[in-house]
Design an enzyme around this catalytic site. Structure first.
Site, PDB file in Angstrom:
ATOM      1  N   CYS A  72     -16.745 -11.483 -10.705  1.00 30.23           N
ATOM      2  CA  CYS A  72     -17.477 -10.361 -11.308  1.00 30.23           C
ATOM      3  C   CYS A  72     -17.796 -10.635 -12.776  1.00 30.23           C
ATOM      4  O   CYS A  72     -16.924 -11.047 -13.538  1.00 30.23           O
ATOM      5  CB  CYS A  72     -16.632  -9.095 -11.195  1.00 30.23           C
ATOM      6  SG  CYS A  72     -17.408  -7.681 -11.971  1.00 30.23           S
ATOM      7  N   CYS A  78     -14.187  -4.500 -17.821  1.00 34.71           N
ATOM      8  CA  CYS A  78     -13.957  -3.323 -16.988  1.00 34.71           C
ATOM      9  C   CYS A  78     -12.483  -3.289 -16.591  1.00 34.71           C
ATOM     10  O   CYS A  78     -11.893  -4.333 -16.312  1.00 34.71           O
ATOM     11  CB  CYS A  78     -14.848  -3.464 -15.761  1.00 34.71           C
ATOM     12  SG  CYS A  78     -14.295  -2.586 -14.311  1.00 34.71           S
ATOM     13  N   CYS A  81     -10.335  -4.173 -12.111  1.00 31.92           N
ATOM     14  CA  CYS A  81      -9.593  -5.263 -11.443  1.00 31.92           C
ATOM     15  C   CYS A  81      -8.676  -5.979 -12.429  1.00 31.92           C
ATOM     16  O   CYS A  81      -8.992  -6.070 -13.612  1.00 31.92           O
ATOM     17  CB  CYS A  81     -10.568  -6.330 -10.921  1.00 31.92           C
ATOM     18  SG  CYS A  81     -11.652  -5.761  -9.627  1.00 31.92           S
ATOM     19  N   TYR A 302       4.209  15.307   3.632  1.00 32.82           N
ATOM     20  CA  TYR A 302       3.079  14.914   2.786  1.00 32.82           C
ATOM     21  C   TYR A 302       1.931  14.467   3.716  1.00 32.82           C
ATOM     22  O   TYR A 302       1.460  13.343   3.643  1.00 32.82           O
ATOM     23  CB  TYR A 302       3.451  13.798   1.812  1.00 32.82           C
ATOM     24  CG  TYR A 302       4.720  14.063   1.029  1.00 32.82           C
ATOM     25  CD1 TYR A 302       4.671  14.763  -0.183  1.00 32.82           C
ATOM     26  CD2 TYR A 302       5.963  13.642   1.507  1.00 32.82           C
ATOM     27  CE1 TYR A 302       5.838  15.018  -0.896  1.00 32.82           C
ATOM     28  CE2 TYR A 302       7.127  13.898   0.795  1.00 32.82           C
ATOM     29  CZ  TYR A 302       7.053  14.581  -0.402  1.00 32.82           C
ATOM     30  OH  TYR A 302       8.196  14.836  -1.103  1.00 32.82           O
ATOM     31  N   CYS A 397       2.326   4.194  -2.397  1.00 33.16           N
ATOM     32  CA  CYS A 397       1.297   3.457  -3.142  1.00 33.16           C
ATOM     33  C   CYS A 397       1.835   3.091  -4.523  1.00 33.16           C
ATOM     34  O   CYS A 397       1.081   2.670  -5.399  1.00 33.16           O
ATOM     35  CB  CYS A 397       0.006   4.262  -3.248  1.00 33.16           C
ATOM     36  SG  CYS A 397       0.224   5.851  -4.039  1.00 33.16           S
TER      37      CYS A 397
HETATM   38  C1  LIG Z   1      -0.845   9.941   0.263  1.00 32.41           C
HETATM   39  S1  LIG Z   1      -1.374  11.505   0.756  1.00 32.41           S
HETATM   40  C2  LIG Z   1      -0.903  11.592   2.449  1.00 32.41           C
HETATM   41  C3  LIG Z   1      -2.020  11.282   3.424  1.00 32.41           C
HETATM   42  C4  LIG Z   1      -1.745  11.516   4.886  1.00 32.41           C
HETATM   43  N1  LIG Z   1      -0.520  10.919   5.345  1.00 32.41           N
HETATM   44  C5  LIG Z   1      -2.934  11.045   5.763  1.00 32.41           C
HETATM   45  O1  LIG Z   1      -2.707  10.438   6.789  1.00 32.41           O
HETATM   46  O2  LIG Z   1      -4.081  11.341   5.425  1.00 32.41           O
HETATM   47  C6  LIG Z   1      -0.154  12.515  -0.024  1.00 32.41           C
HETATM   48  C7  LIG Z   1      -0.269  14.011   0.277  1.00 32.41           C
HETATM   49  O3  LIG Z   1       0.884  14.692  -0.236  1.00 32.41           O
HETATM   50  C8  LIG Z   1       0.490  16.002  -0.619  1.00 32.41           C
HETATM   51  N2  LIG Z   1       1.559  16.544  -1.489  1.00 32.41           N
HETATM   52  C9  LIG Z   1       1.774  16.312  -2.806  1.00 32.41           C
HETATM   53  N3  LIG Z   1       2.883  16.934  -3.236  1.00 32.41           N
HETATM   54  C10 LIG Z   1       3.401  17.574  -2.155  1.00 32.41           C
HETATM   55  C11 LIG Z   1       4.571  18.373  -1.957  1.00 32.41           C
HETATM   56  N4  LIG Z   1       5.409  18.649  -2.952  1.00 32.41           N
HETATM   57  N5  LIG Z   1       4.813  18.866  -0.716  1.00 32.41           N
HETATM   58  C12 LIG Z   1       3.977  18.589   0.317  1.00 32.41           C
HETATM   59  N6  LIG Z   1       2.845  17.840   0.183  1.00 32.41           N
HETATM   60  C13 LIG Z   1       2.570  17.336  -1.032  1.00 32.41           C
HETATM   61  C14 LIG Z   1      -0.850  15.770  -1.287  1.00 32.41           C
HETATM   62  O4  LIG Z   1      -1.601  16.955  -1.334  1.00 32.41           O
HETATM   63  C15 LIG Z   1      -1.471  14.693  -0.379  1.00 32.41           C
HETATM   64  O5  LIG Z   1      -2.259  15.281   0.622  1.00 32.41           O
END
Ligand SMILES: C[S@@+](CC[C@H](N)C(=O)[O-])C[C@H]1O[C@@H](n2cnc3c(N)ncnc32)[C@H](O)[C@@H]1O
Length: 440
Positions: A72, A78, A81, A302, A397
């Site tokens: 790039c 930037c 990356c 989550y 992540c």
């Molecule tokens: C990495 S994403 C999960 C994606 C999901 N597993 C999928 O297959 O699409 C993390 C999620 O955790 C939720 N979240 C964040 N804090 C939370 C909490 N204290 N309790 C429950 N959910 C939470 C966020 O809104 C987000 O949707």
């Protein structure tokens, strides 16, 4: 003592979690962006902190065989990356080491880390969000921020995004320059493209003229005839780092992108959580399903818009999804209806409120944790240690928070499997799947 503006000769012996090379001078660690292990570099010290310093490469005296020419033209300017200067194979080894080091240094845990699951190197991103800026000739341009700053660098392509995403961005900025008088109101452009659907969201500080937006949409549609386009606007209400929030309005075209993921029909809107790398996401979810096989009940904490819960419900007798965001739970319920899933309960609560009772009532359930970057709440960890589910699949992540949580869980759990996934190729970010099994 290291001082700002010193020039030092360093042997690079390891990496930081951001993929910077690390060398030592009088026992002080010096972090050097874009330096590779095995290299000898002359650096100019640009920052000195209490326990470390940061140096910029002046000259490479001994070059690593893994060093390559970045593809790039905006690389190093930037901030998108940070691993384009190294061969792809070596970048995977660096990420494997980043995960291993996080467990060792932050968790005090010695773990076996599998090889990183590969990605397509470039053009893998199905979504980008670019800041918009205006030049002296009142032309709108797309940009990226320099690393750790809000200083914009004007770009005309991003090699990480699907080719059509870059083409759409270019067209949109051209049309914004052509049709709109007031250019400073444009803040960001967000484009998400999957299969033949693309959603475009223009983020601005003021409401935009609907007639001009329709004109822009018509021009875009005739340019990209093979794509189904949808246009949204987002009027930013708050001055913060969140790009899409506030008043999001559909202007024209499709509202959602419909896509099949491992047999589940998913509708994706501009605000929906969806992994940016479709191929690697599928490999990750397949691995989760493999690890989940044989469990009758699953608690998916989550759970976002419910994609993973829906996949888990294909083989489990019952799945419970826990998600804090109301809109995401509504999406998850729509997903459930659309796919005729009967064995899934979506709970709209904070995981720390819903999880303790649920794991206590379903002692044999598999627990899946897919938290945001900040990891799992301490009270959730305590609840897990009290109820002791037999197996936990943790998707992360952020290796640092994963390692912190792993340390807390390690009193009761062994780590039986750690597999990183190259969800964000060419950057130092890495997605990790970690499996915990209850100690005997
Ligand atoms: C990495 S994403 C999960 C994606 C999901 N597993 C999928 O297959 O699409 C993390 C999620 O955790 C939720 N979240 C964040 N804090 C939370 C909490 N204290 N309790 C429950 N959910 C939470 C966020 O809104 C987000 O949707």
């Amino acid at each position: 003592m290291i001082k700002k503006n010193d020039e030092l000769l360093l042997d690079i012996t390891s990496y930081t979690s951001e993929g910077y090379g690390v060398g030592k001078h009088n026992c002080i660690a010096v972090f050097v962006p874009f330096a590779l292990e095995g290299e000898q570099v002359l650096v100019h010290i640009i920052k000195v902190a209490r326990s470390y310093a940061i140096g910029k490469i002046v000259k490479i005296l001994k070059r690593s065989d893994a060093r390559i020419e970045p593809s790039c033209k905006f690389y190093q300017k930037c901030g998108g990356c940070d691993l384009q200067h190294v061969s792809y194979d070596q970048s995977l080894k660096i990420k494997q080491q980043i995960v291993k080091d996080a467990f060792a240094k932050l968790g005090g845990l010695k773990v076996e880390v599998e090889e990183v699951c590969e990605s397509q190197e470039f053009m893998y991103r199905n979504k980008i969000a670019v800041p918009l800026c205006t030049d002296d000739n009142a032309q709108v341009s797309m940009a990226m921020y320099r690393k750790s700053s809000h200083n914009a660098v004007v770009i005309d392509e991003c090699l990480l995004a699907h080719k059509e995403i870059t083409e759409i961005c270019k067209q949109v900025v051209e049309l914004l320059s052509k049709y709109f008088e007031e250019k400073e109101v444009f803040k960001h452009l967000v484009v998400r493209k999957l299969k033949n659907g693309a959603l475009i969201t223009i983020v601005s500080s003021k409401a935009l003229d609907a007639r001009l937006l329709k004109k822009l949409f018509a021009a875009l549609s005739s340019k990209f005839e093979s794509l189904n386009l949808g246009l949204y606007t987002c009027k930013k209400l708050m001055d913060n780092n969140v790009i899409l929030e506030g008043n999001i309005k559909h202007v024209a075209g499709i509202k959602n992108i419909e896509i099949d993921v491992l047999g589940i029909n998913v509708e994706i809107a501009p605000l929906s959580f969806f992994q940016v790398n479709f191929e690697v996401m599928q490999k990750l979810y397949q691995k989760v399903l493999e690890q989940a096989s044989g469990y009758r009940e699953v608690i998916d904490a989550y759970s976002g818009a419910g994609l993973l819960s829906a996949l888990l419900a294909k083989t489990a007798k019952h799945v419970y999804g826990i998600e804090i965001v109301k809109e995401a739970v509504e999406n998850a319920n729509n997903l459930k209806l659309k796919n005729n899933i009967k064995n899934l309960t979506n709970i709209c609560k904070d995981a720390k409120d819903a999880l303790p009772k649920l794991i206590n009532e379903h002692k044999d359930a598999l627990l899946v944790l897919d938290p945001p970057r900040k990891g799992v709440d301490k009270s959730v960890i305590e609840a897990i240690k009290n109820s002791k589910p037999v197996k936990i699949i943790y998707i992360s992540c952020n290796p640092a928070t994963l390692a912190r949580d792993a340390k807390l869980l390690s009193e009761c759990y062994d780590i039986s499997y750690v597999k990183p996934f190259d969800m964000f190729s060419k950057t130092s970010s890495v997605e990790t799947l970690c499996v915990f099994t209850l100690k005997l």
